[in-house]
Design a protein around this motif. Structure first.
Motif, PDB file in Angstrom:
ATOM      1  N   ALA A 199      68.857  81.248  51.739  1.00 36.73           N
ATOM      2  CA  ALA A 199      68.585  81.881  50.449  1.00 36.73           C
ATOM      3  C   ALA A 199      69.422  81.233  49.352  1.00 36.73           C
ATOM      4  CB  ALA A 199      68.878  83.387  50.525  1.00 36.73           C
ATOM      5  N   ASN A 200      70.670  80.939  49.651  1.00 39.78           N
ATOM      6  CA  ASN A 200      71.541  80.290  48.682  1.00 39.78           C
ATOM      7  C   ASN A 200      71.020  78.899  48.339  1.00 39.78           C
ATOM      8  OD1 ASN A 200      73.931  80.156  47.046  1.00 39.78           O
ATOM      9  ND2 ASN A 200      74.765  78.751  48.578  1.00 39.78           N
ATOM     10  N   LYS A 201      70.571  78.174  49.358  1.00 42.60           N
ATOM     11  CA  LYS A 201      70.032  76.839  49.139  1.00 42.60           C
ATOM     12  C   LYS A 201      68.776  76.909  48.276  1.00 42.60           C
ATOM     13  CE  LYS A 201      68.616  72.674  51.547  1.00 42.60           C
ATOM     14  NZ  LYS A 201      68.403  72.028  52.839  1.00 42.60           N
ATOM     15  N   ALA A 202      67.919  77.890  48.529  1.00 44.51           N
ATOM     16  CA  ALA A 202      66.698  78.051  47.744  1.00 44.51           C
ATOM     17  C   ALA A 202      67.034  78.341  46.279  1.00 44.51           C
ATOM     18  CB  ALA A 202      65.829  79.160  48.329  1.00 44.51           C
ATOM     19  N   ARG A 203      68.018  79.201  46.043  1.00 41.88           N
ATOM     20  CA  ARG A 203      68.432  79.504  44.666  1.00 41.88           C
ATOM     21  C   ARG A 203      68.980  78.265  43.981  1.00 41.88           C
ATOM     22  NH1 ARG A 203      70.353  84.118  47.190  1.00 41.88           N
ATOM     23  NH2 ARG A 203      72.476  83.308  47.225  1.00 41.88           N
ATOM     24  N   THR A 204      69.787  77.490  44.703  1.00 42.43           N
ATOM     25  CA  THR A 204      70.358  76.267  44.137  1.00 42.43           C
ATOM     26  C   THR A 204      69.258  75.273  43.795  1.00 42.43           C
ATOM     27  OG1 THR A 204      72.419  76.560  45.370  1.00 42.43           O
ATOM     28  CG2 THR A 204      71.929  74.337  44.595  1.00 42.43           C
ATOM     29  N   ASN A 205      68.307  75.092  44.704  1.00 43.45           N
ATOM     30  CA  ASN A 205      67.193  74.176  44.445  1.00 43.45           C
ATOM     31  C   ASN A 205      66.372  74.621  43.241  1.00 43.45           C
ATOM     32  OD1 ASN A 205      67.916  72.488  46.547  1.00 43.45           O
ATOM     33  ND2 ASN A 205      66.509  73.424  48.000  1.00 43.45           N
ATOM     34  N   ALA A 206      66.144  75.922  43.132  1.00 44.13           N
ATOM     35  CA  ALA A 206      65.378  76.454  42.001  1.00 44.13           C
ATOM     36  C   ALA A 206      66.117  76.203  40.681  1.00 44.13           C
ATOM     37  CB  ALA A 206      65.111  77.949  42.188  1.00 44.13           C
ATOM     38  N   ARG A 207      67.437  76.391  40.685  1.00 43.43           N
ATOM     39  CA  ARG A 207      68.230  76.127  39.471  1.00 43.43           C
ATOM     40  C   ARG A 207      68.171  74.654  39.111  1.00 43.43           C
ATOM     41  NH1 ARG A 207      71.958  79.812  41.684  1.00 43.43           N
ATOM     42  NH2 ARG A 207      73.200  78.110  42.527  1.00 43.43           N
TER      43      ARG A 207
END
Length: 94
Positions: A80-88
């Motif tokens: 989930a953290n990786k997905a948020r980082t990628n989205a940012r």
């Protein structure tokens, strides 16, 4: 340096196309180099994850092993953290 060993792999057509494009545009020296680099990255990521787990168990949990459920939960949190980082990153690049 260890002697490299040839192997045979089967790739999805779209993946192979993209890899060939990377070679054609000079972003990679060869298909073999691309596959080797990708697999090496995967192995190193797994090794780092194992080192992190060992560190947590030894230093934060005082030698107590993480349960399978805790490992699954941790993986979910990391994903989930990786997905948020990628989205940012995608949002910042737009």
């Amino acid at each position: 340096m260890a002697v490299k060993k040839p192997i045979s792999v089967t790739l999805d057509p779209d993946v192979l196309e993209e890899l060939q494009r990377l070679v054609e545009t000079g972003e990679a020296p060869s298909l073999s180099a691309l596959v080797n680099e990708t697999m090496r990255s995967r192995v190193e990521r797994r090794q780092r994850a194992e080192q992190a787990r060992e560190y947590i168990e030894e230093n934060l949990l005082r030698g107590q092993a993480l349960t399978d459920e805790e490992l699954v939960e941790a993986r979910g949190m990391l994903a989930a953290n990786k997905a948020r980082t990628n989205a940012r990153r995608k949002g910042a690049a737009a």
